[in-house]
Write an enzyme that holds these catalytic residues in place. Sequence first.
Site, PDB file in Angstrom:
ATOM      1  N   CYS A  86       0.820  -1.207   0.000  1.00  0.00           N
ATOM      2  CA  CYS A  86       0.000   0.000   0.000  1.00  0.00           C
ATOM      3  C   CYS A  86       0.866   1.275   0.000  1.00  0.00           C
ATOM      4  O   CYS A  86       1.506   1.561  -1.011  1.00  0.00           O
ATOM      5  CB  CYS A  86      -0.985  -0.055   1.160  1.00  0.00           C
ATOM      6  SG  CYS A  86      -2.423   0.972   0.869  1.00  0.00           S
ATOM      7  N   HIS A 175      -3.339  -5.309   1.654  1.00  0.00           N
ATOM      8  CA  HIS A 175      -2.659  -5.542   2.939  1.00  0.00           C
ATOM      9  C   HIS A 175      -2.631  -7.025   3.299  1.00  0.00           C
ATOM     10  O   HIS A 175      -3.496  -7.481   4.067  1.00  0.00           O
ATOM     11  CB  HIS A 175      -3.383  -4.765   4.042  1.00  0.00           C
ATOM     12  CG  HIS A 175      -3.248  -3.294   3.933  1.00  0.00           C
ATOM     13  ND1 HIS A 175      -2.216  -2.597   4.526  1.00  0.00           N
ATOM     14  CD2 HIS A 175      -3.986  -2.389   3.271  1.00  0.00           C
ATOM     15  CE1 HIS A 175      -2.337  -1.314   4.255  1.00  0.00           C
ATOM     16  NE2 HIS A 175      -3.402  -1.144   3.491  1.00  0.00           N
ATOM     17  N   GLU A 177      -0.863  -8.423   5.351  1.00  0.00           N
ATOM     18  CA  GLU A 177      -0.570  -8.583   6.784  1.00  0.00           C
ATOM     19  C   GLU A 177      -1.845  -8.582   7.631  1.00  0.00           C
ATOM     20  O   GLU A 177      -1.788  -8.873   8.814  1.00  0.00           O
ATOM     21  CB  GLU A 177       0.391  -7.484   7.261  1.00  0.00           C
ATOM     22  CG  GLU A 177      -0.203  -6.102   7.478  1.00  0.00           C
ATOM     23  CD  GLU A 177      -0.410  -5.302   6.185  1.00  0.00           C
ATOM     24  OE1 GLU A 177      -0.269  -5.886   5.089  1.00  0.00           O
ATOM     25  OE2 GLU A 177      -0.728  -4.111   6.298  1.00  0.00           O
TER      26      GLU A 177
END
Length: 197
Positions: A86, A175, A177
């Site tokens: 991002c 994302h 994560e």
Amino acid sequence: MTTIAGVVAVQGNVTEHANAIERAGKAHGEEITVREIRSSGTVPDCDLLLVPGGESTTISRLIHEGGIAPEIRDHVAAGKPVLATCAGLIVFGRTDDDRVRSLSLLDIDVERNAFGRQRDSFETQLDIAGLDEPFPAVFIRAPAIADAGECDVLAAIEGRPVAVRRGSIIGTSFHPELTADSRVHRLAFFDAPSLRA
Ligand code: GLN
């Protein structure tokens, strides 16, 4: 032997990335030690780097002011792997917002906040080259890649690239994560020949 994972921690989703790389390491049988990168001197110890989401204007300013930017360039020049997500992707590419000081490590043109107000945040099942099943991809005020240059496009939404690979760098608009699914980390790190050398 433990793998040292550096998370650029000047601003943004630092804890999420630290947790995700530890989780991903466990899933892939790797022992991971996380180092948070807030100033110069830490990147050279790292085997792999994660560059998080956040505000690309702030992250780019702080990594340049802190002397971290040239160390990231050296890390890439040594062929060591990076996952930039991002805002991290924006900092690695080029954008027409001159408040973002690019690292110019990915030859891509990035459009910030490309998915507009209606779709500020969304999750979608994304087909990614190299993965057998779709990936649950979370987008938050995400950029799109207007021109992917010489990069391999790994995934796209409505014809706009949202994941690219060039050499040892993988950049994503979304994302990875934020989900328990560690397959993008596997693509970026655990399959990377440079880590095995
Ligand atoms: N919109 C942010 C930027 O342009 C990126 C958002 C994110 O990293 N989640 O920097």
